[in-house]
Design a protein around this motif. Structure first.
Motif, PDB file in Angstrom:
ATOM      1  N   CYS A 170      36.500 -35.834  49.289  1.00  0.00           N
ATOM      2  CA  CYS A 170      35.450 -36.859  49.368  1.00  0.00           C
ATOM      3  C   CYS A 170      34.117 -36.221  49.717  1.00  0.00           C
ATOM      4  O   CYS A 170      34.038 -35.019  50.018  1.00  0.00           O
ATOM      5  N   TRP A 171      33.080 -37.068  49.681  1.00  0.00           N
ATOM      6  CA  TRP A 171      31.737 -36.639  50.085  1.00  0.00           C
ATOM      7  C   TRP A 171      31.284 -37.521  51.248  1.00  0.00           C
ATOM      8  O   TRP A 171      31.505 -38.743  51.265  1.00  0.00           O
ATOM      9  N   MET A 222      28.630 -39.162  42.212  1.00  0.00           N
ATOM     10  CA  MET A 222      27.233 -39.614  42.188  1.00  0.00           C
ATOM     11  C   MET A 222      27.147 -41.103  41.848  1.00  0.00           C
ATOM     12  O   MET A 222      26.375 -41.864  42.456  1.00  0.00           O
ATOM     13  N   ALA A 223      27.952 -41.534  40.837  1.00  0.00           N
ATOM     14  CA  ALA A 223      27.928 -42.949  40.457  1.00  0.00           C
ATOM     15  C   ALA A 223      28.370 -43.832  41.615  1.00  0.00           C
ATOM     16  O   ALA A 223      27.776 -44.908  41.868  1.00  0.00           O
ATOM     17  N   SER A 224      29.409 -43.400  42.365  1.00  0.00           N
ATOM     18  CA  SER A 224      29.877 -44.190  43.518  1.00  0.00           C
ATOM     19  C   SER A 224      28.818 -44.237  44.611  1.00  0.00           C
ATOM     20  O   SER A 224      28.569 -45.299  45.235  1.00  0.00           O
ATOM     21  N   ALA A 225      28.182 -43.100  44.902  1.00  0.00           N
ATOM     22  CA  ALA A 225      27.161 -43.066  45.959  1.00  0.00           C
ATOM     23  C   ALA A 225      25.987 -43.971  45.602  1.00  0.00           C
ATOM     24  O   ALA A 225      25.462 -44.727  46.456  1.00  0.00           O
ATOM     25  N   VAL A 226      25.525 -43.933  44.358  1.00  0.00           N
ATOM     26  CA  VAL A 226      24.413 -44.783  43.929  1.00  0.00           C
ATOM     27  C   VAL A 226      24.819 -46.251  44.003  1.00  0.00           C
ATOM     28  O   VAL A 226      24.030 -47.124  44.427  1.00  0.00           O
ATOM     29  N   ARG A 262      25.181 -44.118  56.447  1.00  0.00           N
ATOM     30  CA  ARG A 262      26.182 -43.048  56.336  1.00  0.00           C
ATOM     31  C   ARG A 262      27.481 -43.684  55.823  1.00  0.00           C
ATOM     32  O   ARG A 262      27.948 -44.675  56.373  1.00  0.00           O
ATOM     33  N   PHE A 263      28.049 -43.095  54.807  1.00  0.00           N
ATOM     34  CA  PHE A 263      29.325 -43.574  54.273  1.00  0.00           C
ATOM     35  C   PHE A 263      30.029 -42.427  53.543  1.00  0.00           C
ATOM     36  O   PHE A 263      29.450 -41.357  53.310  1.00  0.00           O
ATOM     37  N   VAL A 264      31.248 -42.702  53.157  1.00  0.00           N
ATOM     38  CA  VAL A 264      32.069 -41.697  52.467  1.00  0.00           C
ATOM     39  C   VAL A 264      32.468 -42.251  51.097  1.00  0.00           C
ATOM     40  O   VAL A 264      32.890 -43.416  51.000  1.00  0.00           O
ATOM     41  N   VAL A 265      32.304 -41.448  50.057  1.00  0.00           N
ATOM     42  CA  VAL A 265      32.795 -41.820  48.712  1.00  0.00           C
ATOM     43  C   VAL A 265      33.919 -40.865  48.335  1.00  0.00           C
ATOM     44  O   VAL A 265      33.834 -39.643  48.531  1.00  0.00           O
ATOM     45  N   ASP A 266      35.006 -41.433  47.843  1.00  0.00           N
ATOM     46  CA  ASP A 266      36.146 -40.619  47.420  1.00  0.00           C
ATOM     47  C   ASP A 266      35.936 -40.088  46.002  1.00  0.00           C
ATOM     48  O   ASP A 266      35.362 -40.786  45.149  1.00  0.00           O
ATOM     49  N   LEU A 267      36.390 -38.875  45.808  1.00  0.00           N
ATOM     50  CA  LEU A 267      36.297 -38.269  44.478  1.00  0.00           C
ATOM     51  C   LEU A 267      37.584 -38.550  43.686  1.00  0.00           C
ATOM     52  O   LEU A 267      38.611 -38.942  44.242  1.00  0.00           O
ATOM     53  N   LEU A 268      37.481 -38.356  42.387  1.00  0.00           N
ATOM     54  CA  LEU A 268      38.672 -38.540  41.546  1.00  0.00           C
ATOM     55  C   LEU A 268      39.748 -37.533  41.956  1.00  0.00           C
ATOM     56  O   LEU A 268      39.452 -36.339  42.133  1.00  0.00           O
ATOM     57  N   PRO A 269      41.000 -37.952  42.108  1.00  0.00           N
ATOM     58  CA  PRO A 269      42.052 -36.994  42.457  1.00  0.00           C
ATOM     59  C   PRO A 269      42.405 -36.109  41.261  1.00  0.00           C
ATOM     60  O   PRO A 269      42.378 -36.554  40.118  1.00  0.00           O
ATOM     61  N   ASN A 270      42.693 -34.878  41.559  1.00  0.00           N
ATOM     62  CA  ASN A 270      43.055 -33.925  40.517  1.00  0.00           C
ATOM     63  C   ASN A 270      44.569 -34.021  40.268  1.00  0.00           C
ATOM     64  O   ASN A 270      45.364 -33.685  41.137  1.00  0.00           O
ATOM     65  N   PRO A 271      44.995 -34.462  39.080  1.00  0.00           N
ATOM     66  CA  PRO A 271      46.439 -34.611  38.834  1.00  0.00           C
ATOM     67  C   PRO A 271      47.169 -33.272  38.793  1.00  0.00           C
ATOM     68  O   PRO A 271      48.393 -33.245  38.936  1.00  0.00           O
ATOM     69  N   ASP A 272      46.430 -32.181  38.579  1.00  0.00           N
ATOM     70  CA  ASP A 272      47.071 -30.871  38.484  1.00  0.00           C
ATOM     71  C   ASP A 272      47.080 -30.126  39.815  1.00  0.00           C
ATOM     72  O   ASP A 272      47.450 -28.944  39.856  1.00  0.00           O
ATOM     73  N   ARG A 273      46.648 -30.809  40.910  1.00  0.00           N
ATOM     74  CA  ARG A 273      46.565 -30.130  42.195  1.00  0.00           C
ATOM     75  C   ARG A 273      47.955 -29.639  42.627  1.00  0.00           C
ATOM     76  O   ARG A 273      48.920 -30.411  42.633  1.00  0.00           O
ATOM     77  N   GLY A 274      48.028 -28.378  42.948  1.00  0.00           N
ATOM     78  CA  GLY A 274      49.279 -27.793  43.432  1.00  0.00           C
ATOM     79  C   GLY A 274      50.290 -27.476  42.354  1.00  0.00           C
ATOM     80  O   GLY A 274      51.395 -27.012  42.663  1.00  0.00           O
TER      81      GLY A 274
END
Length: 452
Positions: A143-144, A55-59, A157-169
């Motif tokens: 991303c969103w 949300m902060a990135s999109a704003v 129209r644009f794309v904002v990346d989300l924080l990566p999850n360090p525990d993914r996988g």
């Protein structure tokens, strides 16, 4: 090896085994459950943090469009802004997330829509071609896709990346972790079970010794409250049993003493019977009655436990016993010696040995004494050269007032019973067996905890 297998078979049914099993199963299960709950909470907290950062990135990108739309377009298209880039034309404008869309609309002040995208859609440039052997796309975030129309009616129209999850996988528990939990649970279970059951083992040993000797000091009352209550109850029961035995002995002694006077008067009156044959039979019956009364008192007193304990030299006791019998012309020999001291009740041991030697002399004409150490226990043997006993009668030989098939004379049949009771007062046991070369062997076994 056989003892170990027997212990392993019996351990699961014991209290210690059950406590160990509960801990071995319960610790890993509770740990895994706690890890699952913790990981779930952690994932939910991370998702919330992702949403806030998205949300902060999109704003932030929307505000940049308001201030410098051309420069913002250029920077997004060139990937100059970390965490945001231009939306591809191939990204479908459908499947919007209602909750995220409402939240962003409230923050921007005009209609906005948000659609969640996965890594392959967010970074199509990277996933289009195979990566190098040492790289993968796991660190790339989701991303969103953001679409809104500003107050001037211009669509962005644009794309904002989300924080990566360090525990993914990554699994919550690594390969050695579960094994370590099981091993730690097993060790902790064994230790806990040993500590928790230590007072119960003390009470078990005391109960076994009391059943044999009947003369034990009270067990120290310590441990958890439930264990202390059980130990107090056991000490109370032990004292009441001892008191009951003392009262029984006193009652029998009183009865025996009171019977002496009428039996003596009866003997005097029987002497006045004119018929000599009848008089002799009556006097013999009276003598047998008196002997039975005395033997009954001896049997009751054989369980007396108030004699103090003492350390004795077993060789000295056996050699002195053999010399005493030899002085009166009886064939009693001490043939095998072992230097050992025993913690026993001396009078009880002496009386038991005397009864066994008397039996050997009565049925075999001689007695052979020897002592040895077998499996850590002191074994004193009294052997004769008599006819022995049928195997089926050996088990019944210690029953009071039971005369066996080889018995002779007018005895009451309590000699072995008294010997057994006397030896039991210091924790020993008496057994009988037929010797290979004939005769009967009586053995007194004193546990090694009574040896020095």
């Amino acid at each position: 090896m056989r003892d170990i297998l027997r212990w392993l078979r019996a351990y699961p049914s014991s209290l210690a085994g059950r406590l160990t099993l509960i801990l071995v199963i319960g610790m890993p299960a509770s740990t895994l459950f706690a890890l699952h709950v913790s990981q779930t909470w952690k994932d939910n907290a991370f998702v919330q943090r992702q949403h806030e950062s998205g949300m902060a990135s999109a704003v932030d990108i929307a505000r940049r469009y308001e201030l410098a739309p051309e420069r913002t377009d250029k920077w997004l298209d060139s990937h100059f802004i970390l965490g945001a880039h231009k939306a591809d034309a191939t990204m479908a404008a459908s499947g919007w997330d209602p909750a995220l869309s409402r939240s962003l609309s409230d923050r921007l002040g005009y209609p906005a829509k948000v659609r969640k995208l996965q890594r392959p859609e967010c970074f199509s440039t990277f996933v289009r071609y195979p990566p190098a052997a040492g790289m993968n796309t796991d660190p790339l975030p989701d991303c969103w896709l953001v679409r809104y129309v500003n107050a001037q009616g211009v669509e962005r129209r644009f794309v904002v990346d989300l924080l990566p999850n360090p525990d993914r996988g990554q699994p919550p528990v690594g390969p050695p972790y579960l094994e370590l939990i099981v091993i730690a649970g097993a060790l902790l279970g064994l230790l806990t079970a040993r500590i928790a059951t230590a007072p119960l083992r003390r009470m078990e040993r005391a109960a076994r010794q009391f059943s044999l000797a009947g003369d034990l000091e009270p067990i120290p009352v310590k441990g958890p409250s439930e264990v202390r209550a059980a130990l107090e109850t056991f000490n109370l029961a032990q004292e009441r049993v001892r008191e009951g035995l003392r009262e029984r002995t006193q009652i029998l002694a009183s009865v025996t003493h009171d019977l002496q006077t009428p039996l003596t008067r009866l003997r005097l009156r029987l002497e006045q019977v004119d018929d000599e044959a009848l008089r002799e039979r009556l006097v013999a019956d009276l003598a047998a009655t008196q002997q039975m009364v005395r033997d009954g008192l001896d049997l009751a007193r054989s369980n007396e436990v108030r004699e103090p304990w003492a350390v004795i030299d077993v060789n000295s006791v056996l050699s002195a016993l053999a010399e005493d019998y030899a002085e009166v012309g009886r064939e009693v020999t001490f043939v095998e010696q072992t230097r050992v001291e025993a913690w026993v009740k001396p009078n009880a041991l002496g009386r038991a040995l005397a009864n066994l030697v008397d039996n050997a002399l009565k049925y075999g004409g001689s007695a052979q004494l020897c002592c040895m150490i077998e499996r850590g226990n002191l074994v004193i043997q009294v052997a004769d050269r008599g006819p022995g006993l049928p195997d089926e009668e050996i088990e019944n030989a210690f029953q009071p007032f039971r005369r066996l098939s080889t018995s002779t004379g007018t005895g009451t049949g309590i000699g072995l019973t008294i010997a057994q009771a006397q030896v039991a007062t210091f924790g020993g046991v008496v057994t009988l067996r037929n010797a290979k070369d004939g005769g009967l062997v009586a053995e007194i076994r004193v546990p090694m905890r009574r040896l020095r």
